[in-house]
Design a protein around this motif. Sequence first.
Motif, PDB file in Angstrom:
ATOM      1  N   GLU A  99       0.822  -1.211   0.000  1.00  0.00           N
ATOM      2  CA  GLU A  99       0.000   0.000   0.000  1.00  0.00           C
ATOM      3  C   GLU A  99       0.852   1.254   0.000  1.00  0.00           C
ATOM      4  O   GLU A  99       0.391   2.329  -0.379  1.00  0.00           O
ATOM      5  CB  GLU A  99      -0.877   0.017   1.252  1.00  0.00           C
ATOM      6  CG  GLU A  99      -1.759  -1.190   1.415  1.00  0.00           C
ATOM      7  CD  GLU A  99      -2.294  -1.318   2.834  1.00  0.00           C
ATOM      8  OE1 GLU A  99      -2.611  -0.287   3.465  1.00  0.00           O
ATOM      9  OE2 GLU A  99      -2.385  -2.458   3.316  1.00  0.00           O
ATOM     10  N   LEU A 100       2.089   1.126   0.497  1.00  0.00           N
ATOM     11  CA  LEU A 100       2.966   2.288   0.606  1.00  0.00           C
ATOM     12  C   LEU A 100       4.401   1.843   0.772  1.00  0.00           C
ATOM     13  O   LEU A 100       4.674   0.703   1.129  1.00  0.00           O
ATOM     14  CB  LEU A 100       2.554   3.175   1.785  1.00  0.00           C
ATOM     15  CG  LEU A 100       2.516   2.525   3.166  1.00  0.00           C
ATOM     16  CD1 LEU A 100       3.863   2.615   3.867  1.00  0.00           C
ATOM     17  CD2 LEU A 100       1.460   3.193   4.019  1.00  0.00           C
ATOM     18  N   ARG A 101       5.316   2.774   0.474  1.00  0.00           N
ATOM     19  CA  ARG A 101       6.735   2.597   0.780  1.00  0.00           C
ATOM     20  C   ARG A 101       7.058   3.571   1.891  1.00  0.00           C
ATOM     21  O   ARG A 101       6.588   4.702   1.885  1.00  0.00           O
ATOM     22  CB  ARG A 101       7.602   2.905  -0.435  1.00  0.00           C
ATOM     23  CG  ARG A 101       7.577   1.828  -1.457  1.00  0.00           C
ATOM     24  CD  ARG A 101       8.468   2.103  -2.681  1.00  0.00           C
ATOM     25  NE  ARG A 101       7.978   1.221  -3.707  1.00  0.00           N
ATOM     26  CZ  ARG A 101       7.073   1.569  -4.621  1.00  0.00           C
ATOM     27  NH1 ARG A 101       6.630   2.798  -4.694  1.00  0.00           N
ATOM     28  NH2 ARG A 101       6.627   0.677  -5.472  1.00  0.00           N
ATOM     29  N   THR A 102       7.883   3.122   2.819  1.00  0.00           N
ATOM     30  CA  THR A 102       8.227   3.977   3.938  1.00  0.00           C
ATOM     31  C   THR A 102       9.740   4.055   4.093  1.00  0.00           C
ATOM     32  O   THR A 102      10.473   3.237   3.553  1.00  0.00           O
ATOM     33  CB  THR A 102       7.540   3.484   5.229  1.00  0.00           C
ATOM     34  OG1 THR A 102       7.713   4.456   6.245  1.00  0.00           O
ATOM     35  CG2 THR A 102       8.058   2.140   5.671  1.00  0.00           C
ATOM     36  N   MET A 103      10.171   5.061   4.822  1.00  0.00           N
ATOM     37  CA  MET A 103      11.575   5.315   5.112  1.00  0.00           C
ATOM     38  C   MET A 103      12.401   5.630   3.867  1.00  0.00           C
ATOM     39  O   MET A 103      13.600   5.384   3.812  1.00  0.00           O
ATOM     40  CB  MET A 103      12.195   4.148   5.887  1.00  0.00           C
ATOM     41  CG  MET A 103      11.479   3.857   7.210  1.00  0.00           C
ATOM     42  SD  MET A 103      11.350   5.302   8.302  1.00  0.00           S
ATOM     43  CE  MET A 103      13.056   5.589   8.688  1.00  0.00           C
ATOM     44  N   THR A 104      11.777   6.237   2.871  1.00  0.00           N
ATOM     45  CA  THR A 104      12.512   6.620   1.661  1.00  0.00           C
ATOM     46  C   THR A 104      13.520   7.722   1.961  1.00  0.00           C
ATOM     47  O   THR A 104      14.435   7.941   1.184  1.00  0.00           O
ATOM     48  CB  THR A 104      11.563   7.068   0.536  1.00  0.00           C
ATOM     49  OG1 THR A 104      10.890   8.259   0.935  1.00  0.00           O
ATOM     50  CG2 THR A 104      10.556   5.986   0.199  1.00  0.00           C
ATOM     51  N   GLY A 105      13.367   8.388   3.101  1.00  0.00           N
ATOM     52  CA  GLY A 105      14.313   9.421   3.509  1.00  0.00           C
ATOM     53  C   GLY A 105      15.702   8.869   3.798  1.00  0.00           C
ATOM     54  O   GLY A 105      16.669   9.630   3.830  1.00  0.00           O
ATOM     55  N   ASP A 106      15.822   7.544   3.988  1.00  0.00           N
ATOM     56  CA  ASP A 106      17.137   6.933   4.201  1.00  0.00           C
ATOM     57  C   ASP A 106      17.928   6.775   2.898  1.00  0.00           C
ATOM     58  O   ASP A 106      19.122   6.500   2.938  1.00  0.00           O
ATOM     59  CB  ASP A 106      16.993   5.557   4.858  1.00  0.00           C
ATOM     60  CG  ASP A 106      16.749   5.641   6.358  1.00  0.00           C
ATOM     61  OD1 ASP A 106      16.563   6.756   6.882  1.00  0.00           O
ATOM     62  OD2 ASP A 106      16.749   4.578   7.004  1.00  0.00           O
ATOM     63  N   ASP A 145       3.889   4.195  -8.132  1.00  0.00           N
ATOM     64  CA  ASP A 145       2.631   3.454  -8.112  1.00  0.00           C
ATOM     65  C   ASP A 145       1.904   3.496  -6.770  1.00  0.00           C
ATOM     66  O   ASP A 145       0.695   3.304  -6.711  1.00  0.00           O
ATOM     67  CB  ASP A 145       2.871   2.004  -8.525  1.00  0.00           C
ATOM     68  CG  ASP A 145       3.957   1.315  -7.696  1.00  0.00           C
ATOM     69  OD1 ASP A 145       4.796   2.025  -7.096  1.00  0.00           O
ATOM     70  OD2 ASP A 145       3.972   0.070  -7.670  1.00  0.00           O
ATOM     71  N   ILE A 146       2.641   3.714  -5.696  1.00  0.00           N
ATOM     72  CA  ILE A 146       2.077   3.833  -4.346  1.00  0.00           C
ATOM     73  C   ILE A 146       2.800   4.982  -3.655  1.00  0.00           C
ATOM     74  O   ILE A 146       3.861   5.414  -4.123  1.00  0.00           O
ATOM     75  CB  ILE A 146       2.217   2.514  -3.542  1.00  0.00           C
ATOM     76  CG1 ILE A 146       3.679   2.058  -3.449  1.00  0.00           C
ATOM     77  CG2 ILE A 146       1.336   1.422  -4.131  1.00  0.00           C
ATOM     78  CD1 ILE A 146       3.916   0.805  -2.630  1.00  0.00           C
ATOM     79  N   PRO A 147       2.268   5.500  -2.549  1.00  0.00           N
ATOM     80  CA  PRO A 147       2.954   6.600  -1.858  1.00  0.00           C
ATOM     81  C   PRO A 147       4.365   6.205  -1.402  1.00  0.00           C
ATOM     82  O   PRO A 147       4.584   5.106  -0.897  1.00  0.00           O
ATOM     83  CB  PRO A 147       2.053   6.888  -0.657  1.00  0.00           C
ATOM     84  CG  PRO A 147       0.703   6.401  -1.063  1.00  0.00           C
ATOM     85  CD  PRO A 147       0.954   5.202  -1.940  1.00  0.00           C
TER      86      PRO A 147
END
Length: 181
Positions: free
Chosen positions: A127-134, A144-146
């Motif tokens: 549903e989402l990707r997280t921690m892209t700030g790394d 395709d997803i947040p």
Amino acid sequence: MNATTTITNIGCACGQTRLEVRQAPILVSECLCDSCRAAAARLAELPGAGNLLTSYGATASAEYRKDRVRIVSGAEQLGEFRLSPSAGSRRVVARCCNTPVFLEMKGAHWLSLYLHLWPSQSRPKPELRTMTGDLADACALPQDIPNLKTHTPSFYAKLLWAWIAMGFRNPKIEVAQKIDA
């Protein structure tokens, strides 16, 4: 269990370690944090292990309440890997074929079950990707997803609601073996 409970069987690459998950996950995500990427790289070096990362370096998982996950077979095959002795998270691997099975955070009431355990036709969709700030550069990520820089309040709210629904319980999962990767 009632007649409407959905049960899904998943397992390691060789089939010796099998799990049963009930109902829908709390969340399905892809993590790009430094820790997940470093652990995946080290686990991929185990004999016979596959690559846990997507083509853009994410680890994909379905977050499940611990009370909705049951180890059906192969519990004796499970080994834990930590990035360091003091790490607050552990990755659990089926030693029979060195398949990463889940990530468990210290004190957590949920497990992040790796999506490669599901057959491709029934695999939950992130549903989402997280921690892209790394990432040094997140521009190449699919749109395709947040793509979230960090965990959001909504992410934590879903986990909190699941814990409330569990009566604030935190079932323990014993793993006897240690893995040095």
